[in-house]
Design a protein around this motif. Structure first.
Motif, PDB file in Angstrom:
ATOM      1  N   ARG A   1     -31.144  54.176  47.525  1.00 51.08           N
ATOM      2  CA  ARG A   1     -31.735  55.395  46.951  1.00 51.08           C
ATOM      3  C   ARG A   1     -33.188  55.594  47.392  1.00 51.08           C
ATOM      4  O   ARG A   1     -33.645  56.719  47.536  1.00 51.08           O
ATOM      5  N   TYR A   2     -33.888  54.477  47.617  1.00 51.75           N
ATOM      6  CA  TYR A   2     -35.303  54.607  48.000  1.00 51.75           C
ATOM      7  C   TYR A   2     -35.447  55.117  49.432  1.00 51.75           C
ATOM      8  O   TYR A   2     -36.471  55.686  49.798  1.00 51.75           O
TER       9      TYR A   2
ATOM     10  N   MET B   1     -24.872  43.710  34.480  1.00 51.42           N
ATOM     11  CA  MET B   1     -24.660  44.909  35.310  1.00 51.42           C
ATOM     12  C   MET B   1     -23.775  44.537  36.493  1.00 51.42           C
ATOM     13  O   MET B   1     -23.404  43.377  36.675  1.00 51.42           O
TER      14      MET B   1
ATOM     15  N   ASP C   1     -27.330  42.642  40.718  1.00 54.85           N
ATOM     16  CA  ASP C   1     -28.784  42.738  40.608  1.00 54.85           C
ATOM     17  C   ASP C   1     -29.354  43.688  41.661  1.00 54.85           C
ATOM     18  O   ASP C   1     -30.533  44.014  41.646  1.00 54.85           O
ATOM     19  N   ASN C   2     -28.506  44.154  42.561  1.00 57.94           N
ATOM     20  CA  ASN C   2     -28.948  45.164  43.529  1.00 57.94           C
ATOM     21  C   ASN C   2     -29.225  46.505  42.876  1.00 57.94           C
ATOM     22  O   ASN C   2     -29.896  47.349  43.446  1.00 57.94           O
ATOM     23  N   LEU C   3     -28.640  46.724  41.707  1.00 58.90           N
ATOM     24  CA  LEU C   3     -28.777  48.030  41.076  1.00 58.90           C
ATOM     25  C   LEU C   3     -30.121  48.187  40.369  1.00 58.90           C
ATOM     26  O   LEU C   3     -30.533  49.304  40.060  1.00 58.90           O
ATOM     27  N   SER C   4     -30.752  47.088  40.119  1.00 50.96           N
ATOM     28  CA  SER C   4     -32.061  47.140  39.481  1.00 50.96           C
ATOM     29  C   SER C   4     -33.036  47.822  40.419  1.00 50.96           C
ATOM     30  O   SER C   4     -32.826  47.874  41.620  1.00 50.96           O
ATOM     31  N   GLY C   5     -34.116  48.328  39.872  1.00 50.92           N
ATOM     32  CA  GLY C   5     -35.111  49.002  40.693  1.00 50.92           C
ATOM     33  C   GLY C   5     -36.148  48.045  41.236  1.00 50.92           C
ATOM     34  O   GLY C   5     -35.855  46.882  41.527  1.00 50.92           O
ATOM     35  N   VAL C   6     -37.363  48.524  41.334  1.00 49.55           N
ATOM     36  CA  VAL C   6     -38.469  47.750  41.890  1.00 49.55           C
ATOM     37  C   VAL C   6     -39.430  47.425  40.753  1.00 49.55           C
ATOM     38  O   VAL C   6     -39.724  48.283  39.909  1.00 49.55           O
ATOM     39  N   SER C   7     -39.917  46.206  40.733  1.00 41.76           N
ATOM     40  CA  SER C   7     -40.845  45.841  39.656  1.00 41.76           C
ATOM     41  C   SER C   7     -42.142  46.640  39.811  1.00 41.76           C
ATOM     42  O   SER C   7     -42.520  47.028  40.922  1.00 41.76           O
TER      43      SER C   7
ATOM     44  N   THR D   1     -35.057  40.990  47.325  1.00 43.12           N
ATOM     45  CA  THR D   1     -34.633  42.334  46.929  1.00 43.12           C
ATOM     46  C   THR D   1     -33.897  42.340  45.595  1.00 43.12           C
ATOM     47  O   THR D   1     -34.086  43.238  44.780  1.00 43.12           O
ATOM     48  N   LYS D   2     -33.059  41.334  45.359  1.00 39.08           N
ATOM     49  CA  LYS D   2     -32.286  41.299  44.118  1.00 39.08           C
ATOM     50  C   LYS D   2     -33.167  40.932  42.926  1.00 39.08           C
ATOM     51  O   LYS D   2     -32.725  40.981  41.783  1.00 39.08           O
TER      52      LYS D   2
ATOM     53  N   GLY E   1     -36.523  42.133  42.381  1.00 35.63           N
ATOM     54  CA  GLY E   1     -37.671  42.957  42.071  1.00 35.63           C
ATOM     55  C   GLY E   1     -38.373  43.690  43.180  1.00 35.63           C
ATOM     56  O   GLY E   1     -39.274  44.495  42.927  1.00 35.63           O
ATOM     57  N   THR E   2     -37.989  43.459  44.456  1.00 42.31           N
ATOM     58  CA  THR E   2     -38.635  44.235  45.515  1.00 42.31           C
ATOM     59  C   THR E   2     -37.742  45.402  45.905  1.00 42.31           C
ATOM     60  O   THR E   2     -36.593  45.511  45.467  1.00 42.31           O
ATOM     61  N   LEU E   3     -38.286  46.262  46.771  1.00 41.32           N
ATOM     62  CA  LEU E   3     -37.537  47.439  47.195  1.00 41.32           C
ATOM     63  C   LEU E   3     -36.546  47.053  48.281  1.00 41.32           C
ATOM     64  O   LEU E   3     -35.391  47.497  48.292  1.00 41.32           O
TER      65      LEU E   3
ATOM     66  N   PHE F   1     -34.084  40.907  36.821  1.00 38.54           N
ATOM     67  CA  PHE F   1     -35.458  40.698  36.358  1.00 38.54           C
ATOM     68  C   PHE F   1     -35.844  41.669  35.246  1.00 38.54           C
ATOM     69  O   PHE F   1     -36.743  41.391  34.457  1.00 38.54           O
TER      70      PHE F   1
END
Lengths: 341, 341, 341, 341
Positions: free
Chosen positions: C238-239, D1, D4-10, D202-203, D205-207, D324
């Motif tokens: 998405r990003y 979920m 953990d790929n579905l989480s966004g960015v910290s 990435t999983k 907290g990063t983009l 995270f």
């Protein structure tokens, strides 16, 4: 012997090579002898649509067929002891540009349909993370010296059809399988659902001649370019094709295979009668896997027998292979040695 | 004729194949005949360190040598008309897994050192965007029928050394180049800086036998695995190696090449004397590229001569190739036809 | 500057990335933002059938498109200075598994139809020795800072159609070409016969977002598997897609490109007025190749200008690149320096 | 979920991306931010010799490391459920140009040393028919949510050393493994014999930022060319490297992983207390594989929980993954639902 590769060339096939040496001929499979070999194979397999390409090695034949039929991101299902999985140094992965070989275990060197089904079930169709199932490949006869019957092939073909896969047969020892099954070449292949066959002849009396056969003409798309770029388009192709023609002429190939199978069968009889040596698989063609007491192994070696062997706990494992020209006296000598234990 | 590929097998080589057909021998290049071929090549090339691998086709030999010497992200510099660039269907790109072939133009099928220097100059060392220069590959004799002299090879080798590249020679017609140069095989190869040679014999009298030669033993790392996985490890290797042994025995290979070169030279004399036909390149071996008036082309074809031809404006371009067994009467007939114009 | 790659991310695009950071979303391009990007591109290109795949680098985009469209034994025709030929370290040869890139020379970084015709003429169709012509690839704008007009693209497309090839456009700087041509995206691509476009955005204001666009839906067969296995299926897609959406929203991409082109044009004016510096190519977008006297080069460097330079005999060659965010004052400073000579 | 790929960015990582957006920077990993990331990783791993390359996806990282370490004819030993074997669509086979992945079964997603020994034993060294053993690859944490301890890694490393293989660790969820082990990053990698690590972020907290780490500098030969030609050299590299720097700064990465592990642990407690749901593997990190009665599955889905599920005879199998930023309230809601059964 260690392998049927060690045998030489049958007299008939050698004579065909010699006869070919008369003047010029077009190179690169455009010669008349090569054209004739396709016609001969069409007659032999009772299939007017098949297309055939003569090559020099079995690995070339297997890998080029599979690369032609399998997308570069495909998955190929095969026995974990199969030649394409275990003995071609990654040839399929290389020639396909990255397809995945999925190994399947199974008794006596054979896969059963339900095991193939299970393996295919690991792959989700249209899921990009997964290699896409494309081909089932079986060897007939198998590396264990066993055979698939036409019915067994057809049952595997059902699995292939259900999942929209192609069925390939590695026939490095196809003649031995035909003789052991007592069926026609057509019965064991396309009539049982095989799409492509590696028709091996080198282990059974030729100098070096293997044929890639596609039973459905449209399946060979791109084969000629893959053959050339991988260095498998022989220039003096007539000498290869002449071997094929002599090989299938007048049942020469079946006679050769019958001798090999018969010699193995004779040896098998002695093994079954001995308590010093046992079969590892139910031998059906020309390969016997055995385990024996070390003393027998020593005696056989001293008698001049040559074969692969390895340790199996306190016993010795061994592979005996017979060929089209194995002297019956060699077998008799082995039987005599075994009889002493 | 259309190509020296159309010629058959010399009597001596065929006899060697027949003689080999006696009993068992180890397969897969582990036989004594193959071991002997390496010794014979070491003697022939006056180089005790060379390692050799016998194969069946020239494309296999070229591509396997190049894949062994070139990193998968390397660049290979070659003539734009070279076989590896123009006639192997992307074989080098495939076998190396993506190396770049950089084509270089040059008169008479040859590259001059400064043109190679220029080409190398396009690539920045240690710049990841650029394929990394790895190999210079020359053909000797060339596809245009011309030759590099030992001095010319050495001059190109200087460029290779300066840039830390390997030098490969495609010797599909190496015998013709040696004869035309009147030098030793060593002079034309490793003594002039060649690291690896595709030693071709098939076009000059064998059935199908080409040898990959590495003059520095350590350069062959991984070759045996690449050979196997690409399907080029022949099982009954002794029959291939026997051809090599007969080929280099008693100067057979040079006698064959001398005949081919002589026949071409005889034809060349007639061409130079005629106003109806002209050489396109300064013929030095067994290939003549010509252009001629259409009437002469028609007359030659009607006389039974067979060759490749194509339109060149109002003229006809053609390639005449002679072989080890081209009958002198064939040449005399062509000369007679040419004399009529 | 050295390249438009050095520029950062436009405010609008960065804001879109930030806005996306709200909660969960499906990964691997199955999210709504990615779906929206395809809809947006369909509207932008006035083509309801196009399929699009968002990626992160231009080399990924070029090589994956080409590998999808080109058989592994195919030939791809491109300019000898093109990025795919000269600056992707053999990426096309690698990703296709051995296809051949055929370099074509041409003035101002462009190929003319007849030169492409000539190149294709080297390959014989259905001849296994030859890679089979499959694709023409052009860059628009070109690596030389020039452009193809819709008519010029259509003329090349005629060649492609005549030989049954696909036409690919490397649009790493597509926005600059659209602005310079003053045409619609559709006019410059599928309406002119382009089959697939590498729609670049990174050099023009995004963080890292490039889109592979196939204008004919059926052309993308296998793309998703090639993308995955080569490691180009981004998880938090998405990003990336949000960047594309912001980029094409409200003409942001054209505004960015217009600024870059305008800055280059302004600099070009000064160059044309000076005798100390000359254009090497007729600059039409945001890249200026020049040669200048060493003193000017020295003065420019001392003034803080940053660019690639190299020796051209006694002169200095240089590449100036402007970007969406090049400060006008930077250009004015360079103009002032040039004015002093 | 679901993953953990579905989480966004910290927030911290997103801020680092934003902060980076200030002016120009060199592209293609030549920027200062990228240089700093290598220094930061050297400090984090207490290893001054390590070299690191920042990439965008885990598959890119795994396949490029393996292609760099493994000869194209090599064999790589891995778990049959590992990502490189089962979920990268043949990426390793492709990127290596044909290496063989040998799958090994094992309890709880882990391989034991003796099973690896057995697998290696299938390959004969210096036998051209066999792919040559080159690498052992383990995932830590595993795809089953379990972990290898430093001692377990060291035991596998002993096998690698004995057979002269390299040891690779797929650390897509490396942070979760470090937290669960309560050890240092060095203890779990090079101090335990790991040669290369796919350092995933990435999983957690990063983009999109993954780092290929070679602990022995000389092992990275050719990496930069393979990265470029496969399309993985990002131009605006600073934005990727900035994520890495923020990620490892001030224990951010461990804090993130600890939260994920804690949430999973809390859920695990409820599962162990319930007779309606059971763990399939002994959960140690942030992934729980369970089987449960269909009624519970229905209730969980109706409560808004999202996860992968599949049929297991009469039960429902499911994978729960925490991240995270998984809200504790989400876990509490699931626990409440489970408590009702």
């Amino acid at each position: 012997m260690r392998s049927d590769n060690l045998s030489g060339v049958s007299e008939k096939v050698m004579q065909a090579i010699i006869n070919e040496n008369n003047g010029l001929a077009l190179a690169y499979s455009e010669d008349d002898v090569t054209a004739a070999s396709q016609e001969n194979l069409r007659a032999l397999f009772e299939n007017k649509d098949l297309v055939s390409y003569n090559l020099v090695t079995g690995t070339a034949t297997n890998t080029l067929i599979l690369a032609t039929l399998c997308p570069t991101f495909g998955a190929i299902f095969c026995h974990e002891k199969s030649h394409i999985y275990a003995d071609e140094c990654g040839g399929v992965e290389f020639q396909t540009g990255g397809a995945k070989l999925h190994p399947i275990s199974g008794k006596d060197g054979k896969m059963i349909p339900s095991a193939i089904e299970d393996a295919i079930g690991h792959y989700i169709i249209d899921e990009p993370h997964h290699s896409q199932p494309a081909i089932i490949s079986i060897a007939n006869s198998t590396e264990a010296g066993t055979i698939y019957s036409p019915d067994e092939v057809a049952a595997i073909s059902e699995v292939a059809k259900k999942h929209n896969l192609k069925l390939h047969m590695d026939g490095a020892r196809f003649a031995n399988a035909v003789v052991a099954n007592g069926c026609s070449p057509a019965d064991l292949t396309w009539k049982a659902g095989v799409d492509a066959l590696s028709f091996g002849t080198t282990k059974n009396g030729t100098l070096g001649a293997e044929t890639a056969i596609f039973f459905n003409a449209s399946d060979d798309k791109g084969f000629v370019y893959r053959r050339m770029r991988s260095g498998h388009l022989v220039s003096k192709s007539r000498y290869v094709s002449a071997q094929i023609n002599a090989y299938i002429d007048d049942n020469h190939w079946l006679d050769n295979a019958k001798h090999a199978n018969d010699m193995a069968d004779k040896l098998k009889g002695a093994i079954l009668n001995s308590s010093a040596i046992d079969l590892l698989y139910p031998m059906q063609t020309n390969i016997l896997f055995v385990k024996m007491i070390p003393a027998l192994n020593k005696a056989l070696e001293e008698s001049g027998a040559v074969y692969y062997s390895w340790g199996v706990d306190d016993l010795v494992g061994a592979r005996f292979v017979t060929a089209f020209n194995t002297p019956e006296t060699d077998i008799e000598r082995m039987i005599e040695v075994i009889g002493n234990f």
